[in-house]
Design a protein around this motif. Sequence first.
Motif, PDB file in Angstrom:
ATOM      1  N   THR A  94      32.637  16.146  81.626  1.00 15.89           N
ATOM      2  CA  THR A  94      33.696  16.695  82.594  1.00 15.89           C
ATOM      3  C   THR A  94      34.982  16.014  82.643  1.00 15.89           C
ATOM      4  OG1 THR A  94      33.012  14.957  84.354  1.00 15.89           O
ATOM      5  CG2 THR A  94      31.456  17.137  84.020  1.00 15.89           C
ATOM      6  N   VAL A  95      35.783  16.670  83.511  1.00 18.02           N
ATOM      7  CA  VAL A  95      37.291  16.036  83.890  1.00 18.02           C
ATOM      8  C   VAL A  95      37.186  14.646  84.066  1.00 18.02           C
ATOM      9  CG1 VAL A  95      39.205  16.131  85.345  1.00 18.02           C
ATOM     10  CG2 VAL A  95      38.499  18.258  84.437  1.00 18.02           C
ATOM     11  N   GLU A  96      36.268  14.524  85.137  1.00 19.86           N
ATOM     12  CA  GLU A  96      36.348  12.781  85.307  1.00 19.86           C
ATOM     13  C   GLU A  96      35.782  12.081  84.179  1.00 19.86           C
ATOM     14  OE1 GLU A  96      34.236  12.694  89.040  1.00 19.86           O
ATOM     15  OE2 GLU A  96      32.601  13.285  88.188  1.00 19.86           O
ATOM     16  N   GLU A 118      42.089   8.039  91.487  1.00 16.88           N
ATOM     17  CA  GLU A 118      43.652   7.896  91.498  1.00 16.88           C
ATOM     18  C   GLU A 118      44.349   8.701  90.544  1.00 16.88           C
ATOM     19  OE1 GLU A 118      46.984   4.355  90.828  1.00 16.88           O
ATOM     20  OE2 GLU A 118      44.852   3.876  90.717  1.00 16.88           O
ATOM     21  N   PHE A 119      43.934   8.622  89.378  1.00 15.12           N
ATOM     22  CA  PHE A 119      44.726   9.360  88.295  1.00 15.12           C
ATOM     23  C   PHE A 119      44.412  10.863  88.255  1.00 15.12           C
ATOM     24  CE2 PHE A 119      45.183   5.124  86.314  1.00 15.12           C
ATOM     25  CZ  PHE A 119      46.816   5.166  86.229  1.00 15.12           C
ATOM     26  N   ILE A 120      43.201  11.171  88.977  1.00 17.29           N
ATOM     27  CA  ILE A 120      43.142  12.792  88.857  1.00 17.29           C
ATOM     28  C   ILE A 120      44.030  13.348  89.848  1.00 17.29           C
ATOM     29  CG2 ILE A 120      41.356  14.297  89.913  1.00 17.29           C
ATOM     30  CD1 ILE A 120      39.219  12.665  88.581  1.00 17.29           C
ATOM     31  N   SER A 121      44.287  12.564  91.025  1.00 14.21           N
ATOM     32  CA  SER A 121      45.146  12.902  92.008  1.00 14.21           C
ATOM     33  C   SER A 121      46.642  12.721  91.591  1.00 14.21           C
ATOM     34  CB  SER A 121      44.822  11.968  93.309  1.00 14.21           C
ATOM     35  OG  SER A 121      43.690  12.210  93.949  1.00 14.21           O
ATOM     36  N   LEU A 122      47.039  11.827  90.972  1.00 17.84           N
ATOM     37  CA  LEU A 122      48.355  11.583  90.368  1.00 17.84           C
ATOM     38  C   LEU A 122      48.658  12.610  89.427  1.00 17.84           C
ATOM     39  CD1 LEU A 122      50.788   9.704  90.295  1.00 17.84           C
ATOM     40  CD2 LEU A 122      49.554   8.513  88.532  1.00 17.84           C
ATOM     41  N   ARG A 143      46.717  17.891  81.334  1.00 15.48           N
ATOM     42  CA  ARG A 143      46.826  16.787  82.242  1.00 15.48           C
ATOM     43  C   ARG A 143      45.873  16.008  82.227  1.00 15.48           C
ATOM     44  NH1 ARG A 143      49.695  18.730  87.186  1.00 15.48           N
ATOM     45  NH2 ARG A 143      50.737  20.538  86.872  1.00 15.48           N
ATOM     46  N   VAL A 144      44.577  16.270  81.732  1.00 13.89           N
ATOM     47  CA  VAL A 144      43.600  15.566  81.834  1.00 13.89           C
ATOM     48  C   VAL A 144      43.662  14.436  80.460  1.00 13.89           C
ATOM     49  CG1 VAL A 144      40.914  15.453  81.020  1.00 13.89           C
ATOM     50  CG2 VAL A 144      41.727  17.016  82.548  1.00 13.89           C
ATOM     51  N   ALA A 145      44.340  14.819  79.437  1.00 13.33           N
ATOM     52  CA  ALA A 145      44.874  14.119  78.349  1.00 13.33           C
ATOM     53  C   ALA A 145      45.639  13.070  78.739  1.00 13.33           C
ATOM     54  CB  ALA A 145      45.173  14.929  77.091  1.00 13.33           C
ATOM     55  N   ILE A 146      46.671  13.510  79.440  1.00 11.03           N
ATOM     56  CA  ILE A 146      47.680  12.524  79.903  1.00 11.03           C
ATOM     57  C   ILE A 146      46.814  11.598  81.065  1.00 11.03           C
ATOM     58  CG2 ILE A 146      49.732  12.348  81.583  1.00 11.03           C
ATOM     59  CD1 ILE A 146      50.575  14.952  80.381  1.00 11.03           C
ATOM     60  N   ALA A 147      46.035  11.716  81.897  1.00 10.69           N
ATOM     61  CA  ALA A 147      45.412  11.077  82.528  1.00 10.69           C
ATOM     62  C   ALA A 147      44.516  10.108  81.901  1.00 10.69           C
ATOM     63  CB  ALA A 147      44.640  11.629  83.609  1.00 10.69           C
ATOM     64  N   ARG A 148      44.042  10.344  80.795  1.00 13.26           N
ATOM     65  CA  ARG A 148      43.140   9.821  80.032  1.00 13.26           C
ATOM     66  C   ARG A 148      43.955   8.554  79.065  1.00 13.26           C
ATOM     67  NH1 ARG A 148      39.665  12.989  75.400  1.00 13.26           N
ATOM     68  NH2 ARG A 148      41.800  13.375  74.582  1.00 13.26           N
TER      69      ARG A 148
END
Length: 259
Positions: A94-96, A118-122, A143-148
Amino acid sequence: MSEAILEIKNVNRIYKDEETTVNVLSDVNLEVQRGELVSIIGLSGCGKTTLLRLIAGLDKPQSGELLLNGERIVKPSPSRGYVFQKEGLFQWLTVEQNIAFGLKARRVYKENKHKVQEFISLIGLDGFEKAYPHQISGGMAQRVAIARGLINDPDLLLLDEPMGALDSFTRADIQDKLLEIKQKKNVTMILVTHDIDEAIYLSDRIIIMTPRPGKISEILNVNIPHPRHRGGTEFLATRRNILEKFQLAAAMPNPEYQI
């Protein structure tokens, strides 16, 4: 007083096989200051991605050295987050779970679990925590890749044309998100891009590279205050200046960049 977080000293990269020798990078020297967003632009094949891979520790130079916080880069490290042109998400997570992957790989997930939300929200993905990659758009996947890439609090975030395949509206939205993250987290970013407007909109400095063998032909400071307006006088003058320099650097009448 500024602080150099990354030092690239006399770096050369040559690829060889039984029949050919390709000199990709020649005598590259660069310092990146902590908290900067630096873009690297140049014609296809000039060594932009090769340089980014060297910084990431995914490749090694024939000669010269790369230093992060004074220590030589010899292999990949969580201190350098990497976002690829294609997001490369794990389709079964999943995303998270995708964002948390780096924490789990380092076995520090339990004490840092709160950072995932925190990063999901950011990055603007609230409500999509349980979605799988096939259930979200390309822009959301990036966006997921950037948060990762950010979840391990890297000293450097390396961005290899992460918005190259996105539509203009999604691209603009993610550009603004990167500026917001830079401001909130003081993350140092190095962006490889083919888009001159993107480089001007985001960057503190723009690195112009020559055609192969890739060398740094010029470093331009972008002194336009934020928020920047793509149709503003300073913005358009900077774009025109870069295009003129590219014609000289590329030694060809028609630069690759058509705006």
